[in-house]
Design a protein around this motif. Sequence first.
Motif, mmCIF file in Angstrom:
data_model
loop_
_atom_site.group_PDB
_atom_site.id
_atom_site.type_symbol
_atom_site.label_atom_id
_atom_site.label_comp_id
_atom_site.label_asym_id
_atom_site.label_seq_id
_atom_site.Cartn_x
_atom_site.Cartn_y
_atom_site.Cartn_z
ATOM 1 N N THR A 1 0.820 -1.212 0.000
ATOM 2 C CA THR A 1 0.000 0.000 0.000
ATOM 3 C C THR A 1 0.854 1.262 0.000
ATOM 4 O OG1 THR A 1 -0.148 0.148 2.418
ATOM 5 C CG2 THR A 1 -1.804 -1.203 1.287
ATOM 6 N N GLN A 2 2.142 1.105 0.236
ATOM 7 C CA GLN A 2 3.015 2.271 0.351
ATOM 8 C C GLN A 2 3.480 2.733 -1.024
ATOM 9 O OE1 GLN A 2 6.129 1.399 3.167
ATOM 10 N NE2 GLN A 2 4.706 0.526 4.632
ATOM 11 N N ARG A 3 3.620 4.022 -1.161
ATOM 12 C CA ARG A 3 4.064 4.596 -2.423
ATOM 13 C C ARG A 3 5.590 4.573 -2.513
ATOM 14 N NH1 ARG A 3 0.289 10.030 -3.033
ATOM 15 N NH2 ARG A 3 -1.743 8.983 -3.012
ATOM 16 N N HIS A 4 6.069 4.658 -3.744
ATOM 17 C CA HIS A 4 7.487 4.854 -4.048
ATOM 18 C C HIS A 4 8.365 3.625 -3.790
ATOM 19 C CE1 HIS A 4 6.142 8.934 -4.388
ATOM 20 N NE2 HIS A 4 5.943 9.060 -3.091
ATOM 21 N N ILE A 5 7.793 2.502 -3.405
ATOM 22 C CA ILE A 5 8.553 1.263 -3.299
ATOM 23 C C ILE A 5 7.760 0.156 -3.986
ATOM 24 C CG2 ILE A 5 9.667 1.912 -1.113
ATOM 25 C CD1 ILE A 5 7.780 -0.208 0.227
ATOM 26 N N THR A 6 8.457 -0.915 -4.338
ATOM 27 C CA THR A 6 7.815 -2.076 -4.957
ATOM 28 C C THR A 6 8.214 -3.318 -4.180
ATOM 29 O OG1 THR A 6 7.902 -1.037 -7.138
ATOM 30 C CG2 THR A 6 7.554 -3.421 -7.064
ATOM 31 N N ILE A 7 7.224 -4.088 -3.745
ATOM 32 C CA ILE A 7 7.473 -5.300 -2.990
ATOM 33 C C ILE A 7 7.128 -6.512 -3.850
ATOM 34 C CG2 ILE A 7 6.919 -6.633 -0.913
ATOM 35 C CD1 ILE A 7 8.408 -4.000 -0.365
ATOM 36 N N HIS A 8 8.122 -7.338 -4.120
ATOM 37 C CA HIS A 8 7.892 -8.602 -4.805
ATOM 38 C C HIS A 8 7.639 -9.692 -3.764
ATOM 39 C CE1 HIS A 8 9.424 -6.430 -8.246
ATOM 40 N NE2 HIS A 8 9.205 -7.471 -9.029
ATOM 41 N N HIS A 9 6.857 -10.671 -4.155
ATOM 42 C CA HIS A 9 6.522 -11.755 -3.216
ATOM 43 C C HIS A 9 6.490 -13.066 -3.991
ATOM 44 C CE1 HIS A 9 3.312 -13.804 -0.497
ATOM 45 N NE2 HIS A 9 4.536 -14.151 -0.141
ATOM 46 N N ASP A 10 7.369 -13.976 -3.616
ATOM 47 C CA ASP A 10 7.404 -15.294 -4.242
ATOM 48 C C ASP A 10 7.093 -16.375 -3.213
ATOM 49 O OD1 ASP A 10 8.019 -14.332 -6.707
ATOM 50 O OD2 ASP A 10 10.074 -15.095 -6.776
ATOM 51 N N THR A 11 6.284 -17.337 -3.602
ATOM 52 C CA THR A 11 6.029 -18.521 -2.790
ATOM 53 C C THR A 11 6.614 -19.721 -3.535
ATOM 54 O OG1 THR A 11 3.993 -17.582 -1.873
ATOM 55 C CG2 THR A 11 4.278 -19.974 -1.712
ATOM 56 N N ILE A 12 7.496 -20.454 -2.864
ATOM 57 C CA ILE A 12 8.180 -21.575 -3.502
ATOM 58 C C ILE A 12 7.347 -22.841 -3.303
ATOM 59 C CG2 ILE A 12 10.311 -22.900 -3.639
ATOM 60 C CD1 ILE A 12 10.571 -19.899 -4.378
ATOM 61 N N PRO A 13 6.842 -23.440 -4.394
ATOM 62 C CA PRO A 13 5.969 -24.617 -4.284
ATOM 63 C C PRO A 13 6.655 -25.775 -3.543
ATOM 64 C CG PRO A 13 5.960 -23.746 -6.526
ATOM 65 C CD PRO A 13 7.052 -23.040 -5.801
ATOM 66 N N GLY A 14 5.914 -26.364 -2.592
ATOM 67 C CA GLY A 14 6.388 -27.546 -1.893
ATOM 68 C C GLY A 14 7.475 -27.330 -0.876
ATOM 69 N N ALA A 15 7.901 -26.086 -0.680
ATOM 70 C CA ALA A 15 9.039 -25.824 0.202
ATOM 71 C C ALA A 15 8.608 -25.680 1.647
ATOM 72 C CB ALA A 15 9.769 -24.559 -0.243
ATOM 73 N N ASN A 16 9.401 -26.282 2.558
ATOM 74 C CA ASN A 16 9.181 -26.089 3.986
ATOM 75 C C ASN A 16 9.970 -24.872 4.462
ATOM 76 O OD1 ASN A 16 11.856 -26.924 4.235
ATOM 77 N ND2 ASN A 16 11.356 -28.919 5.111
ATOM 78 N N HIS A 17 10.063 -24.697 5.778
ATOM 79 C CA HIS A 17 10.704 -23.495 6.310
ATOM 80 C C HIS A 17 12.162 -23.390 5.882
ATOM 81 C CE1 HIS A 17 11.351 -20.110 8.950
ATOM 82 N NE2 HIS A 17 12.337 -20.736 9.562
ATOM 83 N N HIS A 18 12.842 -24.519 5.799
ATOM 84 C CA HIS A 18 14.266 -24.517 5.458
ATOM 85 C C HIS A 18 14.520 -24.773 3.981
ATOM 86 C CE1 HIS A 18 15.601 -24.198 9.634
ATOM 87 N NE2 HIS A 18 14.617 -25.024 9.932
ATOM 88 N N PHE A 19 13.451 -24.846 3.177
ATOM 89 C CA PHE A 19 13.585 -25.068 1.738
ATOM 90 C C PHE A 19 14.443 -26.307 1.468
ATOM 91 C CE2 PHE A 19 12.666 -20.672 2.558
ATOM 92 C CZ PHE A 19 11.759 -20.301 1.585
ATOM 93 N N ALA A 20 14.208 -27.341 2.266
ATOM 94 C CA ALA A 20 15.102 -28.505 2.305
ATOM 95 C C ALA A 20 15.352 -29.117 0.935
ATOM 96 C CB ALA A 20 14.526 -29.557 3.254
#
Length: 217
Positions: A174-193
Amino acid sequence: MPEVIFPGPEGRLEGRFHPGLRPRAPVAMILHPHPNANGTMNNKIVQLLYQTFVRRGFATLRFNFRGVGKSQGIFDKGIGELSDAASALDWVQSIHPEAETTWVAGFGFGAWIGMQLLMRRPEIKGFISIAPPANMFDFSFLAPCPSSGIIIQGEVDEVVTQGAVQKLVDKLRTQRHITIHHDTIPGANHHFANELDLLMKSVDDYLDMRLAKDLKR
């Protein structure tokens, strides 16, 4: 990848540092997971982040928070660790005072510390937050978030809830002047094992995009 010892608020801090390849090389600092969950600068994700910034010519530091490895002091629930990170950045900047830009990357607890640090240090122009523990720690200090960055989470993260991370992403977007990318890694647990390759592809794709934009300016 030489070992370095530099002064922190509670004594010496232990790190690994790779100098930049040119005088005005950008700086990157990598922050490790929670010390009470066996988090150290030798965490696999921390090492991979370190290596990707080194390959790109950054002056790159990873280090142990107080009380971890050879770093002096005791765990301070994030307050002292934020001071450690500030001291670590000061140390890198003393070696590369003409750095053209600064990035911070962190995993878990390190992502929380890194995002606090960017609120205090306007020279930080980019961040990578992997599995930021938005369900465990307060991120309300990001008001507003001063820098663009990427937040990455595993699809089946058993520690950090997707809902909490999505709420954080939505708030920042919602904030101006910045861009936030967001990726979700399929099947990955907390440690991306079993998904470390996918995690680092997300990181590298984002850095390719951001750094290409910087070159055009």
